[in-house]
Design an enzyme around this catalytic site. Structure first.
Site, mmCIF file in Angstrom:
data_model
loop_
_atom_site.group_PDB
_atom_site.id
_atom_site.type_symbol
_atom_site.label_atom_id
_atom_site.label_comp_id
_atom_site.label_asym_id
_atom_site.label_seq_id
_atom_site.Cartn_x
_atom_site.Cartn_y
_atom_site.Cartn_z
ATOM 1 N N GLU A 1 -1.156 -8.374 5.533
ATOM 2 C CA GLU A 1 -0.865 -8.592 6.958
ATOM 3 C C GLU A 1 -2.131 -8.662 7.804
ATOM 4 O OE1 GLU A 1 -0.554 -5.810 5.372
ATOM 5 O OE2 GLU A 1 -1.072 -4.101 6.636
ATOM 6 N N CYS B 1 0.815 -1.208 0.000
ATOM 7 C CA CYS B 1 0.000 0.000 0.000
ATOM 8 C C CYS B 1 0.860 1.275 0.000
ATOM 9 C CB CYS B 1 -0.993 -0.068 1.150
ATOM 10 S SG CYS B 1 -2.469 0.894 0.803
ATOM 11 N N HIS C 1 -3.249 -5.110 1.559
ATOM 12 C CA HIS C 1 -2.633 -5.430 2.856
ATOM 13 C C HIS C 1 -2.722 -6.923 3.143
ATOM 14 C CE1 HIS C 1 -2.410 -1.272 4.575
ATOM 15 N NE2 HIS C 1 -3.216 -1.077 3.543
HETATM 16 N N1 GLN Z 1 -3.791 6.292 1.196
HETATM 17 C C1 GLN Z 1 -2.463 6.044 1.686
HETATM 18 C C2 GLN Z 1 -1.434 6.909 0.972
HETATM 19 O O1 GLN Z 1 -1.766 7.543 0.031
HETATM 20 C C3 GLN Z 1 -2.114 4.586 1.565
HETATM 21 C C4 GLN Z 1 -3.107 3.760 2.352
HETATM 22 C C5 GLN Z 1 -2.537 2.553 3.018
HETATM 23 O O2 GLN Z 1 -1.332 2.338 3.123
HETATM 24 N N2 GLN Z 1 -3.428 1.755 3.531
HETATM 25 O O3 GLN Z 1 -0.327 6.966 1.353
#
Ligand code: GLN
Length: 192
Positions: A173, A81, A171
């Site tokens: 995890e 992410c 994710h």
């Molecule tokens: N929206 C976050 C970003 O732009 C990422 C979201 C996440 O890691 N769950 O950094």
């Protein structure tokens, strides 16, 4: 030999990443400050969170340049992410840039409001029915040379690899299924 994985612990779900890695037989420790980089490690995990915050802390704590160099030199990395955003060569809707070691263009918060958070299952590499949990996830808008797509959702890449860098928009995890970690440890870190 047990693999030793450093988990960046500035923000986000680092503890859950450590649990999953340990379940798969790896040793883990947290990176919180520059002195932690003196330890030996075989791989790095960059968790989700807020990429702007993690990027800022990395620089303030003098972790940015040494980690970028390690990644450039082939350290295996699993980024999820916000971690994907930190590795990306280009962020379409943000003027910031971070490690730029992964040849992809991403878009932050790309899965619109209603789909802000959702769970799905799909194919990852050669594994079927892998659960994937998206939380305000970035999209991978394009991928350049050297990048292999590992998973897709609605026709768009959601996980990619380039050399020893593996980056996921979702994710792993947060779920019981640890197959992505096992795959990362076996195929990428150990090169089996
Ligand atoms: N929206 C976050 C970003 O732009 C990422 C979201 C996440 O890691 N769950 O950094």
């Amino acid at each position: 030999m047990k693999k030793r994985v450093a988990v960046l612990a500035l923000q986000g779900d680092f503890a859950e990443h450590e649990d999953s890695l340990r379940k798969c037989g790896a040793e883990t420790f947290q990176i919180r400050q520059k002195a932690d980089l003196e330890q030996q490690f075989d791989a790095l995990v960059i968790p989700g969170g807020e990429s702007t915050v993690i990027g800022k802390l990395l620089r303030e704590l003098d972790l940015f340049a040494p980690l970028q160099e390690k990644i450039r030199n082939g350290l295996p990395v699993l980024a999820t992410c916000a971690g994907l955003i930190l590795l990306a060569d280009k962020i379409e809707n943000d003027s910031k840039e971070h490690f730029r070691t992964l040849n992809v263009t991403v878009k932050r918060n790309a899965y619109g409001r209603q789909l802000g958070s959702f769970c799905t299952t799909g194919k990852f590499a050669d594994m079927e029915n892998v659960p994937m949990s998206f939380i305000r996830a970035p999209s991978i808008e394009s991928a350049g040379t050297g990048v292999t797509v590992l998973s897709e959702f609605n026709g768009k890449a959601t996980a990619v690899m380039q050399g020893k860098q593996v980056a996921l928009a979702y994710h792993p995890e947060l779920l019981e299924d640890c197959r992505i970690y096992q795959w990362f440890l076996d195929c990428i870190v150990s090169g089996k």
